[in-house]
Motif scaffolding. Structure first.
Motif, PDB file in Angstrom:
ATOM      1  N   THR A 288      -2.589   0.124   0.852  1.00 32.48           N
ATOM      2  CA  THR A 288      -2.110  -0.048  -0.525  1.00 32.48           C
ATOM      3  C   THR A 288      -1.258   1.153  -0.926  1.00 32.48           C
ATOM      4  O   THR A 288      -0.241   1.016  -1.608  1.00 32.48           O
ATOM      5  CB  THR A 288      -3.294  -0.177  -1.509  1.00 32.48           C
ATOM      6  N   GLY A 289      -1.684   2.339  -0.482  1.00 28.83           N
ATOM      7  CA  GLY A 289      -0.947   3.563  -0.779  1.00 28.83           C
ATOM      8  C   GLY A 289       0.441   3.545  -0.177  1.00 28.83           C
ATOM      9  O   GLY A 289       1.409   4.023  -0.784  1.00 28.83           O
TER      10      GLY A 289
ATOM     11  N   PHE B  43      -3.687   7.266   4.561  1.00 30.47           N
ATOM     12  CA  PHE B  43      -4.455   6.374   5.432  1.00 30.47           C
ATOM     13  C   PHE B  43      -4.581   4.965   4.867  1.00 30.47           C
ATOM     14  O   PHE B  43      -5.144   4.081   5.487  1.00 30.47           O
ATOM     15  CB  PHE B  43      -5.868   6.950   5.624  1.00 30.47           C
ATOM     16  N   CYS B  44      -4.062   4.759   3.641  1.00 32.06           N
ATOM     17  CA  CYS B  44      -4.372   3.528   2.910  1.00 32.06           C
ATOM     18  C   CYS B  44      -3.161   2.606   2.855  1.00 32.06           C
ATOM     19  O   CYS B  44      -2.073   3.032   2.469  1.00 32.06           O
ATOM     20  CB  CYS B  44      -4.831   3.892   1.500  1.00 32.06           C
TER      21      CYS B  44
ATOM     22  N   GLY C  82      -5.485  -0.443  -5.897  1.00 34.97           N
ATOM     23  CA  GLY C  82      -5.148   0.369  -7.066  1.00 34.97           C
ATOM     24  C   GLY C  82      -6.095   1.523  -7.350  1.00 34.97           C
ATOM     25  O   GLY C  82      -7.195   1.599  -6.821  1.00 34.97           O
ATOM     26  N   GLU C  83      -5.616   2.428  -8.194  1.00 30.57           N
ATOM     27  CA  GLU C  83      -6.410   3.584  -8.625  1.00 30.57           C
ATOM     28  C   GLU C  83      -6.865   3.298 -10.065  1.00 30.57           C
ATOM     29  O   GLU C  83      -6.069   3.387 -11.009  1.00 30.57           O
ATOM     30  CB  GLU C  83      -5.538   4.850  -8.549  1.00 30.57           C
TER      31      GLU C  83
ATOM     32  N   CYS D 130      -0.516   0.709  -5.585  1.00 33.72           N
ATOM     33  CA  CYS D 130      -1.111   1.975  -6.019  1.00 33.72           C
ATOM     34  C   CYS D 130      -0.083   3.090  -5.882  1.00 33.72           C
ATOM     35  O   CYS D 130       0.696   3.125  -4.935  1.00 33.72           O
ATOM     36  CB  CYS D 130      -2.341   2.304  -5.166  1.00 33.72           C
TER      37      CYS D 130
ATOM     38  N   MET E 161      -0.837   6.372  -5.692  1.00 26.09           N
ATOM     39  CA  MET E 161      -1.427   7.624  -5.233  1.00 26.09           C
ATOM     40  C   MET E 161      -1.011   8.032  -3.817  1.00 26.09           C
ATOM     41  O   MET E 161      -1.207   9.175  -3.421  1.00 26.09           O
ATOM     42  CB  MET E 161      -2.960   7.572  -5.334  1.00 26.09           C
ATOM     43  N   ALA E 162      -0.479   7.083  -3.081  1.00 31.80           N
ATOM     44  CA  ALA E 162       0.143   7.391  -1.780  1.00 31.80           C
ATOM     45  C   ALA E 162      -0.763   8.087  -0.769  1.00 31.80           C
ATOM     46  O   ALA E 162      -0.303   8.950  -0.012  1.00 31.80           O
ATOM     47  CB  ALA E 162       1.417   8.219  -1.999  1.00 31.80           C
ATOM     48  N   CYS E 163      -2.031   7.739  -0.750  1.00 34.97           N
ATOM     49  CA  CYS E 163      -2.913   8.287   0.290  1.00 34.97           C
ATOM     50  C   CYS E 163      -2.406   7.798   1.652  1.00 34.97           C
ATOM     51  O   CYS E 163      -2.084   6.628   1.814  1.00 34.97           O
ATOM     52  CB  CYS E 163      -4.353   7.844   0.064  1.00 34.97           C
TER      53      CYS E 163
ATOM     54  N   CYS F 200      -8.758  -2.819   2.356  1.00 33.40           N
ATOM     55  CA  CYS F 200      -7.855  -2.454   1.280  1.00 33.40           C
ATOM     56  C   CYS F 200      -6.404  -2.939   1.471  1.00 33.40           C
ATOM     57  O   CYS F 200      -5.693  -2.448   2.333  1.00 33.40           O
ATOM     58  CB  CYS F 200      -7.901  -0.924   1.209  1.00 33.40           C
TER      59      CYS F 200
ATOM     60  N   SER G  41      -9.691   8.372  -6.594  1.00 31.85           N
ATOM     61  CA  SER G  41      -9.201   9.336  -5.618  1.00 31.85           C
ATOM     62  C   SER G  41      -9.224  10.744  -6.217  1.00 31.85           C
ATOM     63  O   SER G  41      -8.982  11.709  -5.523  1.00 31.85           O
ATOM     64  CB  SER G  41      -7.775   8.962  -5.221  1.00 31.85           C
TER      65      SER G  41
HETATM   66 FE1  SF4 Z   1      -5.455   6.199  -2.378  1.00 34.78          FE
HETATM   67 FE2  SF4 Z   1      -7.250   4.487  -3.425  1.00 34.78          FE
HETATM   68 FE3  SF4 Z   1      -4.631   4.253  -3.997  1.00 34.78          FE
HETATM   69 FE4  SF4 Z   1      -5.483   3.669  -1.558  1.00 34.78          FE
HETATM   70  S1  SF4 Z   1      -6.009   2.598  -3.422  1.00 34.78           S
HETATM   71  S2  SF4 Z   1      -3.654   4.889  -2.117  1.00 34.78           S
HETATM   72  S3  SF4 Z   1      -7.148   5.158  -1.297  1.00 34.78           S
HETATM   73  S4  SF4 Z   1      -5.963   5.971  -4.514  1.00 34.78           S
END
Ligand code: SF4
Ligand code: SAH
Length: 420
Positions: free
Chosen positions: A187-188, A184-185, A223-224, A178, A180-182, A396, A257
């Motif tokens: 995958t990010g 806490f995640c 993924g987003e 993903c 989006m680089a959150c 995740c 997100s």
């Molecule tokens: Fe953010 Fe969702 Fe991507 Fe995780 S999977 S980084 S929560 S957008």
């Protein structure tokens, strides 16, 4: 070569059209009157289209409702058509490279894609059938029942004997990694490898349905989905087709997100349910953990939510990952209640699932409870997600890391760090 699972029924009919025949075609040769010819051509065209549509419908039934993946077994399809299909439309299969059932019935699958990358899907069973009608809330980690029923340990076996479950939710991936680089995640933390193709999305559900009677779909795996909105919208069209898997729009949920412009784009092409990963109660807080918020802050996100054509009694789900001492106070709860006013919504609190890719901690159970009680008192349906499948890393992105197939795995090679 086309791929069956990347085609809507209408795409498939388009592909089949050149194989259609109409006996009126013979009469064309003898007709000389121009207007009569035109009228006949029109009639022939319509007949051929109808035939192609009929065949597409039959094929959808075979593949998605009867789980037949070998054209030779489709006995009501003419031999020449089957031969053409074999050469031109491949029925895709995902290779199961790993699957494991956790003690609570969560069932996790790791699929190998053609380019050897891997993605995951999870089946999450919910609510024993005999308990349906009772309120299903959740049991917190300490096993205390605080509302509704306690979800019992599953009696599922390897064959996924799922009779006792009212709901079997398939949690599927939309991308490899993903972007989006959150914070806490997991995958990010890994970053984006690539988006999934339509057939890779549809086939996750198709494969799962060959193994279990899936009732709901959530795009909450890796993924987003809205960063891959074209493919996800088309995949949803296929999942909702009444001659195919026939999911109701209420039972397919896309979680985002907050890629604001893509929300409207999704609804231009399909109609499914929406979940928003809110995860914070102020812009400052949200921007710290979700970079997407800097581009599309909360007000813009909520404005887009208000424009979603919900219809009926549908509501938007707001997910809220609870991070200890970061976004878990009563003040946060008050701001959330305030900002969601007027949006048909429900809230899903997700106590943070700890992993070695982030320093956040899961809040104490009673902090989660207080937060939930406040939102309930303000009239919001508020559930707490039981962290399921921990023993097999259903959170995740975590399974993939364990296998070292993700980017940046050096960091997590010692992962998983399972919660105590
Ligand atoms: Fe953010 Fe969702 Fe991507 Fe995780 S999977 S980084 S929560 S957008
Ligand atoms: N990218 C989409 C969908 C996949 S993430 C989205 O962000 O909505 C699915 C949900 O898992 C999101 O609500 C996200 O906030 C949450 N999540 C991610 N990592 C988590 C973790 N470590 N613990 C708890 N929830 C997490």
């Amino acid at each position: 070569m086309l791929i069956f699972q990347s085609l809507t029924k209408s795409d498939l009919a388009d592909a089949l059209l050149p194989l259609s025949t109409a006996k009126e075609e013979r009469d064309l040769r003898t007709l000389t009157d121009e207007s009569e010819r035109e009228a006949l051509l029109l009639k022939i065209g319509k007949k051929k289209r109808k035939q192609a549509e009929m065949r597409a419908k039959q094929l959808f039934h075979w593949v998605y409702q009867r789980y037949v993946t070998d054209y030779d077994q489709m006995t009501d399809i003419a031999k020449e058509i089957r031969a053409w299909l074999k050469d031109n439309v491949k029925i895709f299969r995902l290779e199961e490279s790993y699957s494991k059932q956790s003690e609570d019935g969560t069932y996790k699958f790791l699929w190998k894609l053609n380019d050897t990358k891997t993605i995951e899907s999870v089946i999450i069973p919910a609510a024993l059938k005999e308990k349906v009608g009772e309120e299903v809330m959740s049991t917190l980690e300490d096993g205390k029942r605080y509302s509704g029923i306690e979800v019992e340990k599953a009696g599922l076996d390897r064959e996924l004997d799922t009779d006792s479950w009212a709901r079997l939710t398939a949690c599927i991936s939309s991308q490899v990694g993903c972007a989006m680089a959150c914070k806490f995640c997991l995958t990010g933390v890994q970053g984006l490898d690539r988006s999934l193709e339509v057939h890779e999305v549809v086939t996750q559900v198709h494969e799962l349905r060959m193994r279990a009677p899936i009732t709901n779909i959530v795009f909450m795996g890796m993924g987003e989905p809205l960063h891959n909105v074209k493919n996800i919208a088309k995949a949803c069209q296929i999942l909702l087709d009444e001659d195919g898997m026939n999911f109701s729009k209420r039972k397919v949920t896309v979680s985002t997100s907050g890629l604001v412009p893509a929300i409207a784009e999704l609804y231009e092409q399909t109609d499914v349910s929406l979940a928003i990963s809110l995860n914070a109660s102020t812009d400052e807080q949200r921007s710290q953990i979700m970079p997407v918020n800097k581009r599309w802050p909360i007000a813009e996100l909520l404005a887009a939510c208000r424009k979603v054509p919900l219809g009926g009694h549908r509501r938007i789900t707001f997910e809220y990952v609870m991070l200890r001492d970061f976004n878990d106070t009563l003040e946060d709860a008050k701001r959330v209640a305030q900002m969601l006013r007027g949006i048909p919504s429900k809230v899903n609190l997700i106590p943070f699932n700890e992993h070695s890719g982030a320093d956040f901690k899961r809040p104490k159970d009673d902090t989660v409870l207080k937060f939930q009680r406040y939102l309930l008192s303000q009239g919001y349906t508020t559930t707490v997600r039981i962290s399921r499948g921990r023993d097999i890393l259903a959170a995740c992105g975590q399974l993939r890391s364990l296998f070292g197939t993700a980017r940046g795995t050096e960091k997590h090679r010692d992962a998983p760090q399972l919660a105590p």
